[in-house]
Design a protein around this motif. Sequence first.
Motif, mmCIF file in Angstrom:
data_model
loop_
_atom_site.group_PDB
_atom_site.id
_atom_site.type_symbol
_atom_site.label_atom_id
_atom_site.label_comp_id
_atom_site.label_asym_id
_atom_site.label_seq_id
_atom_site.Cartn_x
_atom_site.Cartn_y
_atom_site.Cartn_z
ATOM 1 N N LEU A 88 0.812 -1.221 0.000
ATOM 2 C CA LEU A 88 0.000 0.000 0.000
ATOM 3 C C LEU A 88 0.845 1.269 0.000
ATOM 4 N N GLY A 89 2.162 1.102 -0.008
ATOM 5 C CA GLY A 89 3.051 2.261 0.070
ATOM 6 C C GLY A 89 3.237 2.963 -1.259
ATOM 7 N N GLU A 149 -8.829 0.582 -2.579
ATOM 8 C CA GLU A 149 -7.710 1.189 -3.304
ATOM 9 C C GLU A 149 -8.131 1.715 -4.673
ATOM 10 N N THR A 150 -7.621 2.908 -5.020
ATOM 11 C CA THR A 150 -7.910 3.500 -6.328
ATOM 12 C C THR A 150 -6.672 3.627 -7.214
ATOM 13 N N ARG A 151 -5.477 3.582 -6.631
ATOM 14 C CA ARG A 151 -4.252 3.748 -7.431
ATOM 15 C C ARG A 151 -4.036 2.515 -8.321
ATOM 16 N N VAL A 152 -3.777 2.769 -9.584
ATOM 17 C CA VAL A 152 -3.649 1.699 -10.580
ATOM 18 C C VAL A 152 -2.536 0.723 -10.214
ATOM 19 N N ASP A 153 -1.340 1.227 -9.921
ATOM 20 C CA ASP A 153 -0.220 0.328 -9.636
ATOM 21 C C ASP A 153 -0.475 -0.524 -8.393
ATOM 22 N N THR A 154 -1.140 0.058 -7.423
ATOM 23 C CA THR A 154 -1.442 -0.694 -6.205
ATOM 24 C C THR A 154 -2.504 -1.753 -6.485
ATOM 25 N N GLN A 161 -12.651 -15.837 -6.065
ATOM 26 C CA GLN A 161 -12.456 -14.527 -6.682
ATOM 27 C C GLN A 161 -12.769 -14.524 -8.178
ATOM 28 N N TRP A 162 -13.229 -15.651 -8.705
ATOM 29 C CA TRP A 162 -13.487 -15.778 -10.145
ATOM 30 C C TRP A 162 -14.410 -14.653 -10.642
ATOM 31 N N ASP A 163 -15.566 -14.499 -10.011
ATOM 32 C CA ASP A 163 -16.532 -13.487 -10.454
ATOM 33 C C ASP A 163 -15.968 -12.076 -10.306
ATOM 34 N N LEU A 164 -15.215 -11.839 -9.246
ATOM 35 C CA LEU A 164 -14.577 -10.543 -9.057
ATOM 36 C C LEU A 164 -13.655 -10.236 -10.228
ATOM 37 N N MET A 165 -12.832 -11.212 -10.609
ATOM 38 C CA MET A 165 -11.876 -10.992 -11.697
ATOM 39 C C MET A 165 -12.584 -10.782 -13.035
ATOM 40 N N VAL A 166 -13.645 -11.535 -13.274
ATOM 41 C CA VAL A 166 -14.416 -11.328 -14.503
ATOM 42 C C VAL A 166 -14.991 -9.913 -14.507
ATOM 43 N N GLY A 167 -15.513 -9.483 -13.366
ATOM 44 C CA GLY A 167 -16.063 -8.129 -13.265
ATOM 45 C C GLY A 167 -15.023 -7.054 -13.517
ATOM 46 N N ILE A 168 -13.826 -7.238 -12.984
ATOM 47 C CA ILE A 168 -12.746 -6.266 -13.209
ATOM 48 C C ILE A 168 -12.356 -6.242 -14.682
ATOM 49 N N LEU A 169 -12.247 -7.409 -15.283
ATOM 50 C CA LEU A 169 -11.914 -7.483 -16.709
ATOM 51 C C LEU A 169 -12.943 -6.729 -17.552
ATOM 52 N N LYS A 170 -14.192 -6.865 -17.216
ATOM 53 C CA LYS A 170 -15.273 -6.249 -17.993
ATOM 54 C C LYS A 170 -15.437 -4.757 -17.725
ATOM 55 N N ASP A 171 -14.885 -4.262 -16.643
ATOM 56 C CA ASP A 171 -15.072 -2.867 -16.232
ATOM 57 C C ASP A 171 -14.156 -1.938 -17.030
ATOM 58 N N VAL A 172 -14.713 -1.278 -18.018
ATOM 59 C CA VAL A 172 -13.899 -0.409 -18.875
ATOM 60 C C VAL A 172 -13.399 0.833 -18.144
ATOM 61 N N GLN A 173 -13.880 1.065 -16.925
ATOM 62 C CA GLN A 173 -13.374 2.173 -16.125
ATOM 63 C C GLN A 173 -12.043 1.810 -15.450
ATOM 64 N N GLU A 174 -11.758 0.520 -15.371
ATOM 65 C CA GLU A 174 -10.480 0.059 -14.801
ATOM 66 C C GLU A 174 -9.360 0.322 -15.804
ATOM 67 N N ALA A 175 -8.177 0.536 -15.302
ATOM 68 C CA ALA A 175 -7.005 0.737 -16.152
ATOM 69 C C ALA A 175 -6.665 -0.565 -16.885
ATOM 70 N N PRO A 176 -6.139 -0.466 -18.101
ATOM 71 C CA PRO A 176 -5.760 -1.671 -18.833
ATOM 72 C C PRO A 176 -4.815 -2.589 -18.055
ATOM 73 N N LEU A 177 -3.893 -2.016 -17.295
ATOM 74 C CA LEU A 177 -2.970 -2.821 -16.500
ATOM 75 C C LEU A 177 -3.733 -3.712 -15.511
ATOM 76 N N VAL A 178 -4.735 -3.156 -14.889
ATOM 77 C CA VAL A 178 -5.535 -3.882 -13.902
ATOM 78 C C VAL A 178 -6.411 -4.918 -14.597
ATOM 79 N N ARG A 179 -7.041 -4.530 -15.689
ATOM 80 C CA ARG A 179 -7.888 -5.463 -16.442
ATOM 81 C C ARG A 179 -7.068 -6.616 -17.003
ATOM 82 N N GLY A 180 -5.864 -6.304 -17.451
ATOM 83 C CA GLY A 180 -4.978 -7.357 -17.946
ATOM 84 C C GLY A 180 -4.615 -8.344 -16.851
ATOM 85 N N GLN A 181 -4.379 -7.845 -15.644
ATOM 86 C CA GLN A 181 -4.048 -8.741 -14.533
ATOM 87 C C GLN A 181 -5.244 -9.615 -14.174
ATOM 88 N N ALA A 182 -6.436 -9.084 -14.281
ATOM 89 C CA ALA A 182 -7.628 -9.906 -14.037
ATOM 90 C C ALA A 182 -7.712 -11.033 -15.064
#
Length: 188
Positions: free
Chosen positions: A19-20, A50-55, A71-92
């Motif tokens: 978180l640093g 958390e809102t910071r992309v790298d974190t 966490q399967w559904d959570l990750m699918v939701g993050i992948l589908k969320d176009v408001q998330e940064a590509p880095l985060v969606r890619g990790q999902a």
Amino acid sequence: MSDTQPTPEERDAALKDILGDDPIAMVKASKLLCYAKAATPTLLRFLEAETRVDTRHAILYALTWHGHLAQWDLMVGILKDVQEAPLVRGQAAEYLAYNFLNVRTDSAEFRVAVDALLEALKDPSPEVRYCAVHALGNTGHPPLRPALQEMIQDRTPVPGWVGTVSSQASESMEWLESMHERRLKNGF
């Protein structure tokens, strides 16, 4: 880094570091927390706030290796969320890639994830497309071969990754076959 459970002290220090503001400490913490499955609930709380992309990316990276299908559904939701940064969606998408062999191809979970990944193939971000192609290759589901074949036309370079969407699609087609064999062997 060893591939063993961190001590409670190491885990607690890593939970603070993730978180640093120090990116090097954050990456190190994320890698250490990959082996701290007991930290899953704490990481999920961190992710929610958390809102910071790298974190967010670092937290998802650690969660990816915990292998909890909860966490399967959570990750699918993050992948589908176009408001998330590509880095985060890619990790999902990476989470899905590394956990597909634990999900039956005839399940609702599998179908929802595949649908999200197929939609991600149209994403404006080459990073999201690259990670989606990678995940689809890890499904071990031969009916997805045409979607991967189509992505071979996408020669977009992907900053931060090796190669292009096309090169990843070619590699993912090989993985698809290999993972299919593993599915057959495991009766899954």
